[in-house]
Design a protein around this motif. Sequence first.
Motif, mmCIF file in Angstrom:
data_model
loop_
_atom_site.group_PDB
_atom_site.id
_atom_site.type_symbol
_atom_site.label_atom_id
_atom_site.label_comp_id
_atom_site.label_asym_id
_atom_site.label_seq_id
_atom_site.Cartn_x
_atom_site.Cartn_y
_atom_site.Cartn_z
ATOM 1 N N GLU A 47 0.830 -1.209 0.000
ATOM 2 C CA GLU A 47 0.000 0.000 0.000
ATOM 3 C C GLU A 47 0.863 1.257 0.000
ATOM 4 O O GLU A 47 2.055 1.197 0.254
ATOM 5 C CB GLU A 47 -0.897 -0.015 1.237
ATOM 6 C CG GLU A 47 -1.753 -1.252 1.324
ATOM 7 C CD GLU A 47 -2.338 -1.473 2.709
ATOM 8 O OE1 GLU A 47 -2.177 -0.601 3.576
ATOM 9 O OE2 GLU A 47 -2.950 -2.520 2.909
ATOM 10 N N PRO A 48 0.256 2.443 -0.255
ATOM 11 C CA PRO A 48 1.018 3.697 -0.219
ATOM 12 C C PRO A 48 1.682 3.948 1.142
ATOM 13 O O PRO A 48 2.831 4.330 1.198
ATOM 14 C CB PRO A 48 -0.035 4.768 -0.518
ATOM 15 C CG PRO A 48 -1.083 4.055 -1.288
ATOM 16 C CD PRO A 48 -1.103 2.652 -0.757
ATOM 17 N N GLU A 49 0.948 3.765 2.218
ATOM 18 C CA GLU A 49 1.558 3.822 3.552
ATOM 19 C C GLU A 49 2.040 2.409 3.845
ATOM 20 O O GLU A 49 1.373 1.631 4.514
ATOM 21 C CB GLU A 49 0.539 4.291 4.591
ATOM 22 C CG GLU A 49 0.147 5.725 4.440
ATOM 23 C CD GLU A 49 -0.767 6.198 5.557
ATOM 24 O OE1 GLU A 49 -1.386 5.367 6.234
ATOM 25 O OE2 GLU A 49 -0.852 7.416 5.738
ATOM 26 N N ASN A 50 3.220 2.079 3.340
ATOM 27 C CA ASN A 50 3.620 0.684 3.283
ATOM 28 C C ASN A 50 4.459 0.187 4.452
ATOM 29 O O ASN A 50 4.972 -0.917 4.399
ATOM 30 C CB ASN A 50 4.369 0.418 1.979
ATOM 31 C CG ASN A 50 5.703 1.125 1.922
ATOM 32 O OD1 ASN A 50 5.931 2.104 2.617
ATOM 33 N ND2 ASN A 50 6.587 0.617 1.087
ATOM 34 N N LYS A 51 4.599 0.952 5.512
ATOM 35 C CA LYS A 51 5.341 0.489 6.682
ATOM 36 C C LYS A 51 4.329 0.171 7.781
ATOM 37 O O LYS A 51 3.524 1.003 8.156
ATOM 38 C CB LYS A 51 6.319 1.552 7.198
ATOM 39 C CG LYS A 51 7.194 2.205 6.145
ATOM 40 C CD LYS A 51 8.205 1.265 5.559
ATOM 41 C CE LYS A 51 9.276 1.955 4.744
ATOM 42 N NZ LYS A 51 8.876 2.564 3.514
ATOM 43 N N GLN A 52 4.374 -1.043 8.302
ATOM 44 C CA GLN A 52 3.414 -1.463 9.320
ATOM 45 C C GLN A 52 4.141 -1.867 10.593
ATOM 46 O O GLN A 52 5.149 -2.565 10.552
ATOM 47 C CB GLN A 52 2.583 -2.640 8.837
ATOM 48 C CG GLN A 52 1.525 -3.087 9.835
ATOM 49 C CD GLN A 52 0.751 -4.261 9.317
ATOM 50 O OE1 GLN A 52 1.335 -5.287 8.966
ATOM 51 N NE2 GLN A 52 -0.560 -4.118 9.236
ATOM 52 N N ALA A 70 2.103 3.563 8.336
ATOM 53 C CA ALA A 70 2.580 4.936 8.125
ATOM 54 C C ALA A 70 3.597 4.932 6.988
ATOM 55 O O ALA A 70 3.945 3.889 6.437
ATOM 56 C CB ALA A 70 3.199 5.484 9.401
ATOM 57 N N ASP A 71 4.079 6.131 6.662
ATOM 58 C CA ASP A 71 5.084 6.268 5.607
ATOM 59 C C ASP A 71 6.474 5.826 6.075
ATOM 60 O O ASP A 71 7.307 5.453 5.257
ATOM 61 C CB ASP A 71 5.161 7.717 5.127
ATOM 62 C CG ASP A 71 3.901 8.127 4.373
ATOM 63 O OD1 ASP A 71 3.291 7.256 3.719
ATOM 64 O OD2 ASP A 71 3.526 9.305 4.446
ATOM 65 N N THR A 72 6.733 5.912 7.380
ATOM 66 C CA THR A 72 8.031 5.490 7.935
ATOM 67 C C THR A 72 7.785 4.537 9.098
ATOM 68 O O THR A 72 6.738 4.576 9.738
ATOM 69 C CB THR A 72 8.847 6.696 8.447
ATOM 70 O OG1 THR A 72 8.153 7.275 9.551
ATOM 71 C CG2 THR A 72 9.076 7.723 7.356
ATOM 72 N N PHE A 73 8.771 3.694 9.369
ATOM 73 C CA PHE A 73 8.646 2.784 10.505
ATOM 74 C C PHE A 73 8.607 3.560 11.816
ATOM 75 O O PHE A 73 7.881 3.195 12.737
ATOM 76 C CB PHE A 73 9.811 1.789 10.535
ATOM 77 C CG PHE A 73 9.650 0.669 9.548
ATOM 78 C CD1 PHE A 73 8.597 -0.229 9.654
ATOM 79 C CD2 PHE A 73 10.539 0.516 8.510
ATOM 80 C CE1 PHE A 73 8.439 -1.259 8.745
ATOM 81 C CE2 PHE A 73 10.397 -0.511 7.602
ATOM 82 C CZ PHE A 73 9.340 -1.405 7.716
ATOM 83 N N GLU A 74 9.365 4.632 11.900
ATOM 84 C CA GLU A 74 9.388 5.421 13.128
ATOM 85 C C GLU A 74 8.005 5.977 13.452
ATOM 86 O O GLU A 74 7.555 5.932 14.596
ATOM 87 C CB GLU A 74 10.418 6.555 13.031
ATOM 88 C CG GLU A 74 11.859 6.099 13.064
ATOM 89 C CD GLU A 74 12.384 5.582 11.727
ATOM 90 O OE1 GLU A 74 11.626 5.581 10.722
ATOM 91 O OE2 GLU A 74 13.553 5.175 11.680
#
Length: 98
Positions: A47-52, A70-74
Amino acid sequence: MEINLKTLKFDPDQKLVEYVDKKVSKLDKFFKGRAYKADVTLSLLQEPENKQAQIQIHVPGQDLVIERNADTFEQAITDSVDAMKEKLTRTKERLYEK
């Protein structure tokens, strides 16, 4: 609290591992040291927000699970930790009301 980190589809760098430990270890104080184990799973999605980030906390009598993308893992970790703080607080209040 024991923290187990599992990553799917990538190898984490040391900074990410330290970030997870720092953020997730703060959850222990919300259940007065009774949360004895945390499983953190980080994965990449299509997905576009590919960090889970998924956090599962084992407390006496039950397991609490929160997942955030989210966009980042953080950011995914921060969002998950914030949601887990609220869930731990509600769970603790319900247990002590009985």
